[in-house]
Design a protein around this motif. Structure first.
Motif, short mmCIF file in Angstrom:
data_model
loop_
_atom_site.label_atom_id
_atom_site.label_comp_id
_atom_site.label_asym_id
_atom_site.label_seq_id
_atom_site.Cartn_x
_atom_site.Cartn_y
_atom_site.Cartn_z
N UNK A 42 0.73 -1.07 0.06
CA UNK A 42 0.06 0.08 0.04
C UNK A 42 0.91 1.10 -0.04
N UNK A 43 2.22 1.17 0.42
CA UNK A 43 2.75 2.29 0.52
C UNK A 43 3.32 2.62 -0.80
N UNK A 44 3.64 1.69 -1.71
CA UNK A 44 4.19 1.79 -3.25
C UNK A 44 3.33 1.74 -4.33
N UNK A 45 2.02 1.38 -3.96
CA UNK A 45 1.11 1.07 -5.12
C UNK A 45 0.71 2.25 -5.93
N UNK A 46 0.55 3.22 -5.32
CA UNK A 46 0.22 4.61 -5.89
C UNK A 46 1.36 4.86 -6.75
N UNK A 47 2.74 4.82 -6.22
CA UNK A 47 3.85 5.51 -6.93
C UNK A 47 3.95 4.52 -8.16
N UNK A 48 3.92 3.14 -8.25
CA UNK A 48 3.89 2.50 -9.39
C UNK A 48 2.94 2.78 -10.27
N UNK A 49 1.76 3.18 -9.93
CA UNK A 49 0.63 3.43 -10.92
C UNK A 49 1.20 4.65 -11.61
N UNK A 50 1.50 5.65 -10.75
CA UNK A 50 2.09 7.01 -11.27
C UNK A 50 3.12 6.78 -12.23
N UNK A 51 4.04 5.94 -11.89
CA UNK A 51 5.20 5.86 -13.02
C UNK A 51 4.87 5.24 -14.19
N UNK A 52 3.72 4.13 -14.18
CA UNK A 52 3.30 3.99 -15.36
C UNK A 52 2.60 4.68 -16.35
N UNK A 53 1.67 5.60 -15.65
CA UNK A 53 1.05 6.41 -16.41
C UNK A 53 1.68 7.94 -16.82
N UNK A 54 2.80 8.02 -15.93
CA UNK A 54 3.36 9.13 -16.71
C UNK A 54 4.43 8.90 -17.93
N UNK A 55 4.68 7.55 -17.79
CA UNK A 55 5.62 6.87 -18.72
C UNK A 55 5.02 6.85 -20.04
N UNK A 56 3.55 6.43 -20.12
CA UNK A 56 2.46 6.31 -21.32
C UNK A 56 1.97 7.62 -21.72
N UNK A 57 1.50 8.53 -20.87
CA UNK A 57 0.78 9.47 -21.51
C UNK A 57 1.75 10.75 -21.71
N UNK A 58 2.92 11.04 -21.11
CA UNK A 58 3.82 12.14 -21.37
C UNK A 58 3.87 12.36 -22.92
N UNK A 59 4.01 11.33 -23.70
CA UNK A 59 4.05 11.67 -25.41
C UNK A 59 2.71 12.30 -25.65
N UNK A 60 1.70 12.15 -25.26
CA UNK A 60 0.29 12.67 -25.60
C UNK A 60 0.20 14.09 -25.22
N UNK A 61 0.68 14.56 -24.03
CA UNK A 61 0.85 15.74 -23.75
C UNK A 61 2.02 16.64 -24.68
N UNK A 62 2.90 15.92 -24.84
CA UNK A 62 4.00 16.37 -25.63
C UNK A 62 3.43 16.64 -27.20
#
Length: 320
Positions: free
Chosen positions: A179-199
């Protein structure tokens, strides 16, 4: 001589004819939206005021606001409040959703802006880099979630192996299970995937900035950082604001990434996940419909407040 703008005497003006033509061009899309968006939304709102179950979708009875908030008085005289608005699991999901949205959209906007500035510069192989940068965004979310689930696995994941070899961690981390790292893992994956869309969206705005402005600033000897904050940023602000709206809409209704990467984790469960859980898994269809209705209302409030506070010009009137 007849004024082409006014049209024939007594007939519709050019503007009226254009508006009429625009309506007929938009009519098929509006009809499709009515069928696939407006009608399901109306049905969901209706279900939220009934006691409908998944096994009996057409036999529900009207119960008013009981799915949102209801009061029961026990035989002992104790008053018990029930409903979504006093459900701790729901408010935990709201907090998870808002936290995820603000952090992910914030990082993706900053990183997307940096990537867009790099891609907007002239260098050899720029076209190839532009195509390559879109690969994470082009990968389906389910596929990328499964891929990252293997990489983040605490037993044989490559991420733990790399961090252990570099001496950055002393033991393996259960990224998606804790529970301490689950949100961090989700954020890492989402940022990796969606940053190109914003770019991509920000790059479209950068392409509209006249090149002669930068040439004049270079001749005048203005520092590039000052040019960015005084020239580039104000000119791409409309595109940047719209990009943030699109991304915020997507982030607030996040479902598939979390459902695949961290299933049944209270640390990452969002509004979409918990509403689906109640509607399908627990056969509390009307209760889940109430949560879905609240999700729609929260998204509407967030976006409306953002447009109003940010003075976003969606109609393009400010550029005229």
């Amino acid at each position: 001589m007849t004024d082409p703008i006014a049209g024939r005497p007594g007939g519709p003006s050019l503007r009226q004819r254009r508006q009429r033509a625009a309506f007929w061009f938009l009519a098929p899309m509006l009809f499709a939206l009515l069928c696939v968006a407006a009608w399901p939304l109306a049905r969901t709102i209706w279900f939220s005021f009934t006691n409908t179950t998944l096994s009996n979708l057409y036999g529900g009875e009207w119960i008013g606001f009981d799915n949102y908030l209801s009061m029961r008085t026990l035989s002992s005289g104790r008053v018990v409040w029930r409903g979504t608005l006093v459900d701790p699991a729901w408010w935990n999901a709201v907090w998870n959703t808002v936290r995820f949205s603000l952090i992910s959209v914030g990082f993706e906007t900053v990183l997307g802006l940096i990537v867009a500035l790099v891609l907007n510069a002239e260098f050899k192989g720029r076209a190839l880099v532009r195509a390559a940068i879109l690969i994470p965004w082009a990968i389906p979310t389910i596929v990328s979630a499964k891929m990252w689930a293997w990489m983040l696995n605490d037993q044989f994941g490559i991420l733990n192996d790399i961090l252990l070899r570099l001496g950055l961690i002393g033991e393996k981390i259960a990224w998606t299970a804790s529970t301490e790292t689950a949100m961090t893992a989700v954020l890492i994956v989402d940022i990796w995937k969606t940053t190109p869309f914003m770019a991509l969206l920000i790059l479209a705005g950068l392409q509209m900035v006249p090149r002669d402005i930068y040439e004049a600033a270079r001749i005048d000897g203005i520092h590039p950082v000052k040019v960015f904050f005084r020239v580039t940023l104000p000119l791409i602000k409309p595109a940047l604001m719209v990009a943030v709206i699109f991304r915020m809409l997507d982030a607030l209704r996040i479902f598939d990434l979390i459902y695949v990467l961290t299933p049944n984790s209270s640390a990452t469960k969002t509004m979409s996940v918990i509403s689906r859980e109640n509607m399908i898994d627990f056969d509390k269809f009307a209760y889940g419909a109430a949560q879905s209705t609240l999700l729609f209302a929260i998204i509407a409030v967030f976006v409306s407040a953002y447009i109003w506070l940010g003075r976003v010009d969606l109609g393009g009137e400010g550029s005229k």
